[in-house]
Motif scaffolding. Structure first.
Motif, PDB file in Angstrom:
ATOM      1  N   GLU A  14       0.848  -1.192   0.000  1.00 26.37           N
ATOM      2  CA  GLU A  14       0.000   0.000   0.000  1.00 26.37           C
ATOM      3  C   GLU A  14       0.882   1.241   0.000  1.00 26.37           C
ATOM      4  N   GLY A  51       2.133   4.648   3.426  1.00 28.05           N
ATOM      5  CA  GLY A  51       2.048   3.205   3.584  1.00 28.05           C
ATOM      6  C   GLY A  51       3.432   2.581   3.444  1.00 28.05           C
ATOM      7  N   PRO A  52       3.533   1.275   3.588  1.00 28.22           N
ATOM      8  CA  PRO A  52       4.841   0.620   3.504  1.00 28.22           C
ATOM      9  C   PRO A  52       5.468   0.680   2.109  1.00 28.22           C
ATOM     10  N   GLY A 110      -0.296   4.737  -0.058  1.00 29.21           N
ATOM     11  CA  GLY A 110      -0.800   5.817   0.781  1.00 29.21           C
ATOM     12  C   GLY A 110      -0.553   7.167   0.125  1.00 29.21           C
ATOM     13  N   TYR A 153       5.288   3.458   0.128  1.00 28.53           N
ATOM     14  CA  TYR A 153       5.486   4.847  -0.282  1.00 28.53           C
ATOM     15  C   TYR A 153       6.964   5.170  -0.512  1.00 28.53           C
ATOM     16  N   GLN A 185      -0.159  10.179   5.065  1.00 30.32           N
ATOM     17  CA  GLN A 185      -0.358   8.849   5.648  1.00 30.32           C
ATOM     18  C   GLN A 185       0.359   7.836   4.761  1.00 30.32           C
TER      19      GLN A 185
END
Length: 159
Positions: free
Chosen positions: A31, A39-40, A33, A42, A37
């Motif tokens: 994800e 995500g892992p 994001g 990004y 916010q």
């Protein structure tokens, strides 16, 4: 018709773009994001995009920047082979030889890829970096690495 003016830059740019695409493909299930916010996926995705952009700039520069007329540039296959072999050799030799001998062998081996490296300087550099790496990683940082592995029993027993 476009002509490649600098073969090294062209190959480097293509390699960087390919590596960026490969990392994005491996992280496609993570994800992403957004900036607020994350995500892992990004951070790896952003690094891959930056790598691809730099590769594209290098690739474009290799097509635009001229070089002096003269002999055409030949590819140094020995350099490509030795530089790619170095991390593979590190992974294969670390457990058996230990950190210091592995670093020494790979530094001397990778420096043989350069046409400018002197073998005496390569050996001195290998000894210095192997000693500093062994001291830093095994003693100061206390990582679970051995300075000398089980394949070198006469020295490995002292450390």
């Amino acid at each position: 018709m476009l002509k490649i003016k600098n073969g090294r830059d062209f190959a480097g740019g293509v390699t960087m773009i390919f590596a960026g695409l490969l990392f994005i493909w491996f992280g496609r299930n993570l994800e992403i994001g957004n900036s607020f916010q994350m995500g892992p996926g990004y951070f790896p995705t952003m690094l891959s995009l930056i790598l691809m952009a730099l590769g594209a700039l290098i690739l474009i520069q290799s097509l635009m920047v001229g070089v002096e007329e003269g002999e055409t540039e030949t590819w140094n296959w020995k350099a490509y082979f030795l530089v790619i072999l170095a991390p593979v050799g590190f992974g294969l030799l670390l457990a058996g030889l230990g950190l210091a001998p592995t670093m020494f062998l790979l530094i001397v081996g990778a420096s043989a890829a350069s046409g400018y490296a002197n073998w005496r300087h390569s050996i001195l550099l290998g000894v210095f970096l192997a000693g500093c790496s062994a001291l830093l990683f095994t003693k100061l940082l206390a990582l679970p690495l051995r300075a000398f592995g089980p394949w070198i029993p006469f020295i490995g027993d002292f450390f």
